[in-house]
Scaffold this motif. Structure first.
Motif, PDB file in Angstrom:
ATOM      1  N   GLY A  40       0.827  -1.206   0.000  1.00 52.25           N
ATOM      2  CA  GLY A  40       0.000   0.000   0.000  1.00 52.25           C
ATOM      3  C   GLY A  40       0.857   1.249   0.000  1.00 52.25           C
ATOM      4  O   GLY A  40       2.024   1.234   0.421  1.00 52.25           O
ATOM      5  N   THR A  41       0.289   2.320  -0.474  1.00 49.12           N
ATOM      6  CA  THR A  41       1.008   3.593  -0.527  1.00 49.12           C
ATOM      7  C   THR A  41       1.295   4.104   0.878  1.00 49.12           C
ATOM      8  O   THR A  41       0.437   4.062   1.756  1.00 49.12           O
ATOM      9  CB  THR A  41       0.169   4.639  -1.284  1.00 49.12           C
ATOM     10  OG1 THR A  41      -0.068   4.137  -2.599  1.00 49.12           O
ATOM     11  CG2 THR A  41       0.877   5.974  -1.371  1.00 49.12           C
ATOM     12  N   ASN A  58       6.308   2.432  11.580  1.00 48.70           N
ATOM     13  CA  ASN A  58       5.521   1.238  11.884  1.00 48.70           C
ATOM     14  C   ASN A  58       4.389   1.047  10.879  1.00 48.70           C
ATOM     15  O   ASN A  58       4.036  -0.088  10.543  1.00 48.70           O
ATOM     16  CB  ASN A  58       4.998   1.281  13.314  1.00 48.70           C
ATOM     17  CG  ASN A  58       6.093   0.996  14.324  1.00 48.70           C
ATOM     18  OD1 ASN A  58       7.103   0.374  13.999  1.00 48.70           O
ATOM     19  ND2 ASN A  58       5.913   1.467  15.544  1.00 48.70           N
ATOM     20  N   ALA A  59       3.821   2.138  10.377  1.00 49.41           N
ATOM     21  CA  ALA A  59       2.793   2.038   9.341  1.00 49.41           C
ATOM     22  C   ALA A  59       3.384   1.438   8.068  1.00 49.41           C
ATOM     23  O   ALA A  59       2.753   0.600   7.408  1.00 49.41           O
ATOM     24  CB  ALA A  59       2.182   3.411   9.058  1.00 49.41           C
ATOM     25  N   ALA A  67       1.486  -6.947   2.436  1.00 50.31           N
ATOM     26  CA  ALA A  67       1.722  -7.256   1.021  1.00 50.31           C
ATOM     27  C   ALA A  67       2.504  -8.561   0.844  1.00 50.31           C
ATOM     28  O   ALA A  67       2.675  -9.024  -0.271  1.00 50.31           O
ATOM     29  CB  ALA A  67       2.471  -6.109   0.355  1.00 50.31           C
ATOM     30  N   GLY A  68       2.967  -9.141   1.943  1.00 53.85           N
ATOM     31  CA  GLY A  68       3.753 -10.363   1.845  1.00 53.85           C
ATOM     32  C   GLY A  68       5.204 -10.113   1.490  1.00 53.85           C
ATOM     33  O   GLY A  68       5.933 -11.023   1.124  1.00 53.85           O
ATOM     34  N   LEU A  69       5.627  -8.858   1.569  1.00 53.93           N
ATOM     35  CA  LEU A  69       7.006  -8.507   1.224  1.00 53.93           C
ATOM     36  C   LEU A  69       7.948  -8.565   2.414  1.00 53.93           C
ATOM     37  O   LEU A  69       9.152  -8.407   2.265  1.00 53.93           O
ATOM     38  CB  LEU A  69       7.035  -7.106   0.605  1.00 53.93           C
ATOM     39  CG  LEU A  69       6.204  -6.957  -0.660  1.00 53.93           C
ATOM     40  CD1 LEU A  69       6.129  -5.497  -1.086  1.00 53.93           C
ATOM     41  CD2 LEU A  69       6.765  -7.809  -1.768  1.00 53.93           C
TER      42      LEU A  69
END
Length: 73
Positions: A40-41, A58-59, A67-69
């Motif tokens: 996400g942005t 933390n965000a 995202a699974g990254l």
């Protein structure tokens, strides 16, 4: 040596992408059984305190994990 940009090496242990890899609609990319998605942005931090910077950081970490990254503990 082949003149193609995308190829699997003999034995199939390694695939080389020298061109573009397109994931079509409905397709997905997985790593170790986990689907990878765009993160996400995250807005640029405008924090003026350490606490604010920690919140922004933390965000970002949460979005990378969603995202699974990044592995989730």
């Amino acid at each position: 040596m082949s003149n193609v940009k995308n190829y699997a090496e003999q034995g199939g242990e390694k695939t080389v992408i020298g061109g573009e890899l397109e994931i079509a609609v409905g397709g997905k990319l997985t790593f170790a059984g986990n689907e990878l998605k765009p993160a996400g942005t995250q807005a640029d931090s405008t924090a003026s305190t350490i606490e604010g910077l920690v919140t922004d950081f933390n965000a970002l970490l949460a979005k990378l994990k969603a995202a699974g990254l990044m592995a989730v503990e």
